[in-house]
Write an enzyme that holds these catalytic residues in place. Structure first.
Site, short mmCIF file in Angstrom:
data_model
loop_
_atom_site.label_atom_id
_atom_site.label_comp_id
_atom_site.label_asym_id
_atom_site.label_seq_id
_atom_site.Cartn_x
_atom_site.Cartn_y
_atom_site.Cartn_z
N CYS A 1 -41.01 -0.92 -9.06
CA CYS A 1 -39.96 -1.96 -8.96
C CYS A 1 -40.18 -2.39 -7.41
CB CYS A 1 -38.79 -1.43 -8.84
SG CYS A 1 -37.36 -2.99 -8.88
N GLY A 2 -40.89 -3.62 -7.36
CA GLY A 2 -41.13 -4.01 -5.79
C GLY A 2 -39.78 -4.67 -5.24
N HIS A 3 -38.96 -5.24 -6.10
CA HIS A 3 -37.70 -5.85 -5.61
C HIS A 3 -36.76 -4.57 -5.17
CE1 HIS A 3 -35.23 -5.16 -9.01
NE2 HIS A 3 -34.15 -5.20 -8.35
N ASP B 1 -35.76 -11.20 -14.74
CA ASP B 1 -35.87 -10.99 -13.18
C ASP B 1 -35.43 -12.01 -12.31
OD1 ASP B 1 -36.15 -9.97 -10.55
OD2 ASP B 1 -38.02 -8.89 -10.84
N GLY C 1 -41.49 -7.88 -7.65
CA GLY C 1 -42.55 -7.34 -6.56
C GLY C 1 -43.72 -6.89 -7.18
#
Length: 335
Positions: free
Chosen positions: A91-93, A251, A256
């Protein structure tokens, strides 16, 4: 009142996408890897995820992460990502949110002008760098996991939209990447219901037709979401995209891990050159930036190491309780 569980969280958003960091109240997690700890949680304590992600404490598009002890020598902590359907690989965010919170709240040793944060995630080790002026955290850039195109120009048949063609690429999770223009899918808030229907149908069809497996992490073995690209609203953006993932979750950020996969896709297709920056816009107009750091290999698959940059902000602190007398003890969802 009989409180059976108490949980503390830090509430953060990254480009508009919520990230609830669980800092206390979890049982001790057995396992030598983050993937093993995640598996234990899923089998033995999934009600905690439901309590924090579902209504009335959360909502259908909620996202979060459990803090846990690191498993590698260079990490500051580990994280297990969670959402409305279960648990994710990357999970980039969330990495941006966690790194911001770690620096703002002093969870790591802070240095000016930039502070390093090491995070163990299910997809592997992630290294992030947070701008720090001695008082405030600024933009975060993180070195993503090796990212690559898994299959090019693959097609699926959907009930409502006919045949859809795109690429399956990996940026920490597998996504089906598709151009929304032929299907009249603008990446705007007003089109969200159609985007959700399209994304969910494509994801279901792709998972049924293409059994993906990461060549080095066999536990990563499904297509996590559909990423729909179209024209941006801001002149400085390269594109806009909307990620529909998990159980029809949307999202609010540019995604991300999805940005990492998109960088790999465009680079390997010759659209994005070394040194170029992808300015990736979300459904609400917020922006992540992505670029290729270097080429690499994942097994026998050519890949790249992307860097992704974005910003997050702490928006609250909370204490949550579970009362066993509550008939809606661990929550519910209304869609």
């Amino acid at each position: 009142m009989k409180i059976s569980r108490s949980l503390s969280t830090v509430e953060v958003h990254t480009g508009g996408e919520a990230f609830r960091i669980v800092t206390s109240g979890l049982p001790r997690l057995p396992g030598d890897t983050i993937v093993q700890r995640r598996a234990w949680l899923k089998e033995n304590a999934d009600e905690i995820r439901r309590a924090l992600m579902f209504e009335p404490r959360g909502h259908a598009d909620m996202y979060g992460g459990y803090l846990t002890e690191p498993v590698s020598p260079t990490a500051d902590f580990g994280v297990i990502f969670l959402h409305n359907e279960g648990y994710s690989d990357h999970c980039g965010h969330g990495v941006i949110a966690l790194s911001t919170a770690a620096v703002e709240l002093g969870w790591v040793q802070r240095t000016v002008p930039e502070t390093r944060v090491g995070i163990d995630a299910p997809c592997g080790f992630i290294e992030a760098f947070v701008q720090w002026d001695g008082e405030h955290a600024g933009p975060v850039r993180f070195v993503n996991v090796p990212s690559f195109i898994w299959r090019r120009d693959v097609s699926v048949d959907t009930p409502s939209f006919g045949t859809v063609t795109g690429d399956i690429a990996y940026g920490g999770a597998f996504y089906f990447y598709v151009d929304g223009a032929p299907f009249d899918l603008p990446v705007r808030e007003a089109a969200v219901e159609k985007l959700i229907r399209f994304g969910a149908e494509v994801k279901a069809a792709a998972n049924a037709k293409y059994p993906v497996v990461h060549p080095e992490i066999p536990e990563i073995n499904h297509i996590y979401g559909t990423i729909i690209a179209n024209a941006p609203r801001h002149p400085g953006s390269t594109q806009a995209n909307c990620c529909v993932f998990a159980d029809r979750e949307v999202d609010r950020s540019p995604t991300g891990s999805g940005t990492g996969g998109r960088v790999a896709q465009l680079y390997q297709r010759g659209v994005l050159a070394a040194g170029d920056t992808l300015v990736n816009e979300s459904i609400v107009g917020t922006v992540f930036k992505g670029r290729v750091l270097r080429e690499t290999m994942v097994g026998d698959i050519p890949a790249v190491i992307p860097e992704v940059e974005g910003s997050a902000h702490i928006c609250g602190f909370a204490n949550w309780i579970v009362d066993e007398r509550d008939p809606l003890t661990y929550g519910f969802l209304v869609r």
